[in-house]
Design a protein around this motif. Structure first.
Motif, PDB file in Angstrom:
ATOM      1  N   GLN A 154     -34.045  -4.694   5.183  1.00 30.49           N
ATOM      2  CA  GLN A 154     -35.000  -5.578   5.024  1.00 30.49           C
ATOM      3  C   GLN A 154     -36.426  -5.300   5.190  1.00 30.49           C
ATOM      4  O   GLN A 154     -37.201  -5.790   4.299  1.00 30.49           O
ATOM      5  N   MET A 155     -36.911  -4.486   5.797  1.00 27.10           N
ATOM      6  CA  MET A 155     -38.287  -4.007   6.093  1.00 27.10           C
ATOM      7  C   MET A 155     -38.557  -3.378   4.884  1.00 27.10           C
ATOM      8  O   MET A 155     -39.732  -3.656   4.244  1.00 27.10           O
ATOM      9  N   LEU A 156     -37.628  -2.398   4.487  1.00 26.13           N
ATOM     10  CA  LEU A 156     -37.874  -1.657   3.232  1.00 26.13           C
ATOM     11  C   LEU A 156     -38.062  -2.695   1.625  1.00 26.13           C
ATOM     12  O   LEU A 156     -38.968  -2.370   1.116  1.00 26.13           O
ATOM     13  N   ASP A 157     -37.235  -3.499   1.814  1.00 25.51           N
ATOM     14  CA  ASP A 157     -37.209  -4.580   0.712  1.00 25.51           C
ATOM     15  C   ASP A 157     -38.770  -5.408   0.549  1.00 25.51           C
ATOM     16  O   ASP A 157     -39.031  -5.510  -0.477  1.00 25.51           O
ATOM     17  N   ARG A 158     -38.987  -5.845   1.850  1.00 22.82           N
ATOM     18  CA  ARG A 158     -40.106  -6.650   1.911  1.00 22.82           C
ATOM     19  C   ARG A 158     -41.450  -5.671   1.274  1.00 22.82           C
ATOM     20  O   ARG A 158     -42.236  -5.980   0.589  1.00 22.82           O
TER      21      ARG A 158
END
Length: 130
Positions: free
Chosen positions: A80-84
């Motif tokens: 999720q951090m990477l996708d954001r």
């Protein structure tokens, strides 16, 4: 930022985050008693790194042979951090390595990839040396 290196233990993966190369890799098994203790330093380093990307790419290699449910939650948080960051313009490339005869790890990679909109995700079958 220096390279973050965390040696593998019996219950946690080897972690290497080379900030200069923009490469984060996790290898081994992950079923720690306290997932936050294992993944906390990784999240902290990743958050700092993503804030300073400035158009550079980050590559994340997952070469895990087993993980438990608390590690799966931590991995999902990492994705999720990477996708954001990808949604904000960062170039993110993820490689999910698995043994061709390990359908479970392949399916986990497929499941994780389905939730990502802004990340280049590759499933990579790798023969292990006998």
């Amino acid at each position: 930022m220096d390279t973050l290196k965390i040696a593998a233990t019996e219950r946690s993966p080897e972690v290497e985050f080379n900030f200069k190369q923009g490469l984060l890799s996790l290898r081994g098994e992950s079923y720690p008693e306290d997932a936050s203790a294992v993944f906390g330093p990784i999240f902290e380093a990743l958050e700092k790194f993503l804030a300073t990307l400035d158009g550079r790419e980050i590559r994340v290699d997952f070469d895990l042979t087993y993980f438990n449910s608390s590690s799966a939650k931590a991995l999902m948080n990492m994705f999720q951090m990477l996708d954001r960051a990808g949604g904000a313009g960062a170039r993110i490339a993820v490689s999910w390595f698995y043994s061709p005869d390990d359908d479970t790890m392949k399916e986990f990679g497929e499941d994780f990839s389905e939730d990502l909109e802004h990340v280049s995700f590759s499933l990579v079958a790798v023969e292990t040396a006998s």
